[in-house]
Design an enzyme around this catalytic site. Structure first.
Site, PDB file in Angstrom:
ATOM      1  N   ASP A   1     -31.872  25.619  -8.582  1.00 16.21           N
ATOM      2  CA  ASP A   1     -31.523  25.534 -10.004  1.00 16.21           C
ATOM      3  C   ASP A   1     -31.661  24.074 -10.419  1.00 16.21           C
ATOM      4  O   ASP A   1     -30.695  23.398 -10.739  1.00 16.21           O
ATOM      5  CB  ASP A   1     -30.092  26.040 -10.191  1.00 16.21           C
ATOM      6  CG  ASP A   1     -29.667  26.085 -11.647  1.00 16.21           C
ATOM      7  OD1 ASP A   1     -30.492  25.738 -12.518  1.00 16.21           O
ATOM      8  OD2 ASP A   1     -28.509  26.446 -11.908  1.00 16.21           O
ATOM      9  N   SER A   2     -32.892  23.606 -10.390  1.00 17.65           N
ATOM     10  CA  SER A   2     -33.150  22.172 -10.527  1.00 17.65           C
ATOM     11  C   SER A   2     -33.558  21.808 -11.947  1.00 17.65           C
ATOM     12  O   SER A   2     -33.837  22.666 -12.785  1.00 17.65           O
ATOM     13  CB  SER A   2     -34.263  21.756  -9.569  1.00 17.65           C
ATOM     14  OG  SER A   2     -35.456  22.432  -9.905  1.00 17.65           O
TER      15      SER A   2
END
Length: 284
Positions: A155-156
Site C-alpha cells: 500500500d505504497s
C-alpha cells in the site's frame, strides 16, 4: 479569498478541490505532509502535494486492496502491509478473526502520528493486539524474510520519492521469497489512463510477472486519484482470484462493506480493452 488544493495530473490536466481550511502542514525527513478540510471530500491529506486519503472515498481503495485477496484465500493468518500509514488497510484486515498477525512497515513515523491525530476513521485499529508497526524502509525490511507471510499488501505511495524502491525487481523478488508456498501479493498498480501513470503501471507489472505463476489485474473507481480509474495488481503462487474464489464462503462471514461485494470481486477483473492491450498478455 477562496482556497483550492490542486494536483497536477499531467502537463495539461489539473484536479482541484475547494478547501475550507488548512489543518496541519509539516516537512518530515522524507516528505511534506498537508492535512486539509474540504466540504465535498471531508478531511484529506497529501504527501508532497499528491492526494493520499480523503474521508469520503477512502473506503473504495481500502475495500479493494484488502477484501479481494482475503476472499480469495480464507485461510490467511499472517499478513505484511508495506506503507499504509493512514491505517485504513489495517482497519479492514482486523475485521477477519482468522488473521493472527499483521506486520505493518511505514518509513515515515510522522505519517502514522498525524493520521492517529486527524484521521480516526482510518487509524482506529492500529492498536489492535495483532498489529506490529515497524518504522523502516519496506525494501530493507523484507530482504531477510523467507516463507513467513500468507499475504503481502503493498500500500505504497507513487513510484518516486520515498516509495520508489517498492517498484523494483529486487523488491518483488523479495516479496516472492517472503511469501509461503500459497502466498498472495497485492499492490496498488497506479492508473492506466494518463501516459506517465500507464508507463509506471506497465513497468511494475512486467517486473512482477518474472516471479509469480498467477498474475491478474483488477480495477476500481476512486474519484480523487488521477483519472479516477485505478488498478491493483494480484500475484499469487497458488490461488487464482476467480477460479478459487468461493463467494458463498465469504458472504457467510457477514462482513459489511461499502464498496466490495462478491459480484464485484468477479467483475473487477474484467478489464477495458485498452488496458488489456496495454498489458499485452502479461496476465495468466
Amino acid at each position: 479569498m477562496e482556497l483550492w488544493y490542486t494536483e497536477q495530473h499531467t502537463e495539461n490536466v489539473r484536479f482541484s478541490i475547494k478547501v475550507e481550511k488548512e489543518i496541519h502542514t509539516e516537512k518530515t525527513e522524507f516528505q511534506r505532509i498537508d492535512v486539509l478540510e474540504a466540504k465535498e471530500f471531508g478531511r484529506f491529506f497529501t504527501l508532497d502535494g499528491l492526494m493520499m486519503v480523503t474521508e469520503k472515498d477512502e473506503f473504495i481503495y481500502h475495500d479493494m486492496i484488502v477484501h479481494v485477496p482475503m476472499a480469495t484465500n480464507p485461510n490467511i493468518k499472517n499478513v505484511l502491509v508495506i506503507g499504509a500509514g493512514d491505517g485504513g488497510t489495517i482497519r479492514e484486515l482486523t475485521r477477519y478473526s482468522t488473521v493472527e498477525k499483521i506486520d505493518m512497515v511505514e518509513i515515515d513515523k510522522r505519517v502514522v502520528d498525524i493520521c492517529r491525530e486527524y484521521f480516526p476513521l482510518t487509524s482506529c485499529k492500529l492498536d489492535d493486539k495483532r498489529v506490529n508497526v515497524f518504522y523502516e524502509d519496506g525494501l530493507k525490511f523484507i530482504r531477510d524474510k523467507e516463507d513467513e507471510y500468507d499475504l503481502i499488501i503493498v500500500d505504497s505511495t507513487d513510484p518516486f520519492g520515498p516509495g520508489e524502491g517498492l517498484f523494483t525487481k529486487e523488491f518483488y523478488g523479495n516479496c516472492y521469497k517472503a511469501l509461503r508456498e500459497d502466498g498472495i501479493l497485492v499492490n496498488q498498480h497506479e492508473s492506466p489512463y494518463y501516459d506517465n501513470d500507464a508507463a509506471a503501471m506497465k513497468e511494475a507489472h512486467e517486473k512482477i510477472t518474472k516471479f509469480f505463476p498467477i498474475i491478474r489485474v483488477y480495477q476500481a473507481h476512486i474519484p480523487t486519484y488521477p483519472s479516477g480509474h485505478w488498478l491493483f495488481g494480484f500475484a499469487s503462487k497458488k490461488y487464482h482470484p476467480i477460479k478459487d474464489f468461493d463467494a458463498e464462503a465469504w458472504n457467510k462471514l457477514g462482513i459489511k462493506t461499502k464498496y466490495y461485494n462478491t459480484d464485484l470481486h468477479v467483475g473487477c477483473f474484467a478489464l477495458p480493452t485498452y488496458v488489456r492491450d496495454m498489458l499485452n498478455g502479461l496476465t495468466d
